[in-house]
Structures are given as structure tokens and as C-alpha cells.
Design an enzyme around this catalytic site. Structure first.
Site, PDB file in Angstrom:
ATOM      1  N   TYR A 207       0.924  -1.223   0.192  1.00  0.00           N
ATOM      2  CA  TYR A 207       0.107  -0.032  -0.015  1.00  0.00           C
ATOM      3  C   TYR A 207       0.916   1.328  -0.040  1.00  0.00           C
ATOM      4  O   TYR A 207       0.492   2.173  -0.890  1.00  0.00           O
ATOM      5  CB  TYR A 207      -0.991   0.128   1.201  1.00  0.00           C
ATOM      6  N   LYS A 211       1.201   4.296  -2.861  1.00  0.00           N
ATOM      7  CA  LYS A 211       1.020   5.806  -2.897  1.00  0.00           C
ATOM      8  C   LYS A 211       2.202   6.494  -2.926  1.00  0.00           C
ATOM      9  O   LYS A 211       2.242   7.645  -3.562  1.00  0.00           O
ATOM     10  CB  LYS A 211       0.479   5.846  -1.481  1.00  0.00           C
ATOM     11  N   THR A 244     -13.954   6.232   6.231  1.00  0.00           N
ATOM     12  CA  THR A 244     -14.630   5.404   5.158  1.00  0.00           C
ATOM     13  C   THR A 244     -14.345   3.942   5.233  1.00  0.00           C
ATOM     14  O   THR A 244     -13.522   3.451   6.498  1.00  0.00           O
ATOM     15  CB  THR A 244     -13.772   5.862   3.848  1.00  0.00           C
TER      16      THR A 244
END
Length: 326
Positions: A207, A211, A244
Site C-alpha cells: 500500500y 501511494k 470510510t
């Protein structure tokens, strides 16, 4: 093998320490409030992952300002529901949904084909969709999921839409590419020869790498556009820690903790979308003022790796090669 395991564990520790630091900063600082933005009548925007979370709030606000917004998302059943919800709130809203699965390069190409068949301009592209800490797996084209969805799918999407973005920009209102990144890029490392390596797989490291790749791409693209004199800018945005569904793949105990504190300590999706919208719409970022890395409504410094021109170029060329582009 031992060094690889140690490196993975170190990345995990660094990431959670970084998350704790970001959370404390959010807790003790005033949230950025989006200033009043100008009307966007006649402008066309694409927002990936615009059906929920930060993407939904960005779509909703741009539609409110009169922009024609196209949501690119995987869930075809979600599309009509989102459109109906926005149109009930803003009767004159122009919102559409086109299926887009960033884990499939064929889907990306089909999305662009369907968009270009409309012969519309494109003033704003928000590369927002993403995955985080998903179990080890491959995209339809054989790429590691974080790299394939967060970075490579958006690279191809942007590449295929560049001509339309350039043609739609003009003096006084540049077209804009906004890449939704993360502070996790600060922990990321780019190994150009091991994007698909299975040795000691770490979802956390993958991850962070994706990014960082997104940020390197955004920076290199902006420089290329400036050198070419095109009316188009590219920037990256860190929305902060937002409440989220992105955190649903956390380790179960951590997921339970996150769920318990998110409503109290995390940003709302609307707050998370504020800097994304600022980067996409603000007159203050027009022309040469565009580009860079933005968080909490202001430009911020990033890690030294993101300024490495050779690393930027190597990643760009590797991406072009992986995608079979000219």
C-alpha cells in the site's frame, strides 16, 4: 529471507506510528474548511471511486457548482442510487456513471472509449479510487493489487485521457489532474524490479509503495506538462485519516478499535474531500501555482524520494513498458 521479513515488519511499525502521529495532528488542529468555490458551469469532471466516501463528496460538491460529473466505479448497481441521491438534493445536477474497474486494464480502456465517444471536454480528472491492506492477490492482468489498482490503473487512465485534458485547458483555466494519495507514501519504497515479487508479501508495504508511486507519477507528469507548455496541471492530495470503508481490511482487533474511534477522531468524508476539491477547483492553484503535494488546504513538503528525478523517470518508463504504451 530474514532481511525481507525484517523490512516488512519495520514498514508495518513505521506505518502505524505515522498513523498515530497523523491522528494526533488531526485531533489538535482545526480542520480545513473549503472556501467558496466559483461556479463550474460547462466544465466536465471524472471522479474515480465517486460512489462513496471522499469520491462521493467530491462528486456531490462539483455537481452542486454546475459541473457535469462522471463517476467511474466498479459497482453498476451503486451508480443509479448515487445519481438519484445527488439529483434529489440538487435538481439541476448533471451526474453520470460509467463502469470502471481499475483492476482491469481492459476495463480502463473501455471506460475511456465510452467517454471519448461522447465528444465531451475534460477539465478535471480526480484519481480517487483505491484499495488498502487487501490480502495478497493479483489484478486481471497479473499485477499486485495495490500497485495495479491504486497506481497502474490510474496511470493508464490518465495517459489515455491526456489529449482530451490538454485540449480542454486554456489560459485562465487549466485542466487539472488530482491524484488522491496518502501520508503513507512517506513509508513507501520503490523497487522497480520487484513490483510483483511474492517474497515476504506485506499488504502494508504494498500500500505504501503504491501511494509513493502515485506521488512520483503526479510530480513527473506536472513537470512534463510545464516543459511542454500545456494548459494542464497535476498535483497530489493527502486527505488525512477519513472515516470510510477503506480500513475494513485492517487486522480484526485493529479494525474493531478503528471502528470504535473513527466517528470521534477521524475526518468525515466531507472534510476529507475538502483539500481534494480545493486542488481541483480553486483559482489559487491556476497555472504555474498548480502541482505539488497538498494537505489541509496547503502545499506540504514530502520525502526526499519524491524529488528524485531519476526515480520519477525510471518509474514512468517502467510503467509505460508494463502497459505496452508508446
Amino acid at each position: 529471507m530474514f532481511s525481507a521479513v525484517r523490512s516488512c515488519l519495520l514498514t508495518i511499525v513505521k506505518l502505524y506510528l505515522l498513523g498515530f502521529k497523523v491522528l494526533l495532528a488531526q485531533l489538535f488542529s482545526r480542520p480545513f474548511r473549503l472556501p467558496v468555490m466559483p461556479r463550474q458551469d460547462g466544465k466536465v469532471a471524472i471522479v474515480t471511486g465517486g460512489g462513496r466516501g471522499i469520491g462521493y463528496e467530491a462528486v456531490r460538491h462539483m455537481a452542486k457548482l454546475g459541473a457535469h460529473v462522471i463517476i467511474g466505479g466498479r459497482d453498476e448497481q451503486e451508480g443509479p442510487v448515487v445519481i438519484r441521491r445527488i439529483c434529489e438534493e440538487y435538481k439541476e445536477a448533471k451526474v453520470e456513471f460509467i463502469k470502471l474497474d481499475l483492476a482491469s486494464l481492459q476495463s480502463v480502456r473501455h471506460f475511456v472509449q465510452r467517454f471519448k465517444e461522447r465528444d465531451l471536454p475534460l477539465n478535471i480528472l480526480v484519481n480517487n479510487a483505491g484499495v488498502m491492506l487487501v490480502p495478497e492477490g493479483r489484478t486481471e492482468d497479473g499485477f499486485e493489487q495495490h500497485f495495479g489498482v491504486n497506481y497502474l490503473g490510474h496511470f493508464l487512465l490518465t495517459w489515455l485521457l491526456l489529449d482530451t485534458l490538454k485540449d480542454s485547458g486554456k489560459c485562465g483555466y487549466f485542466s487539472r489532474v488530482v491524484n488522491v494519495s496518502s501520508s503513507a507514501h512517506r513509508v513507501g519504497k520503490i523497487g522497480l524490479n520487484d513490483f510483483n515479487s511474492c517474497q515476504c508479501y506485506s499488504a502494508h508495504a504494498a500500500y505504501c509503495q503504491s501511494k509513493l508511486a502515485q506521488l512520483l507519477f503526479s510530480s513527473h507528469l506536472h513537470q512534463e506538462l510545464q516543459h511542454g507548455g500545456f494548459p494542464l496541471s497535476s498535483c497530489a492530495v493527502d486527505p488525512g485519516m477519513v472515516d470510510t470503508a477503506l480500513y475494513r481490511h485492517l487486522w480484526t482487533p485493529l479494525c474493531l478499535v478503528q471502528s470504535a474511534i473513527a466517528h470521534l477522531l477521524f475526518k468525515t468524508p466531507a472534510d476529507g474531500a475538502a483539500t481534494v476539491l480545493f486542488a481541483a477547483l480553486s483559482p489559487a492553484l491556476e497555472g504555474e501555482c498548480g502541482g505539488g503535494y497538498w494537505a489541509k488546504g496547503r502545499r506540504e513538503m514530502t520525502t526526499p524520494a519524491t524529488f528524485d528525478p531519476q526515480l520519477q523517470l525510471s518509474l514512468w518508463e517502467t510503467s509505460v513498458q508494463l502497459l505496452g504504451l508508446q
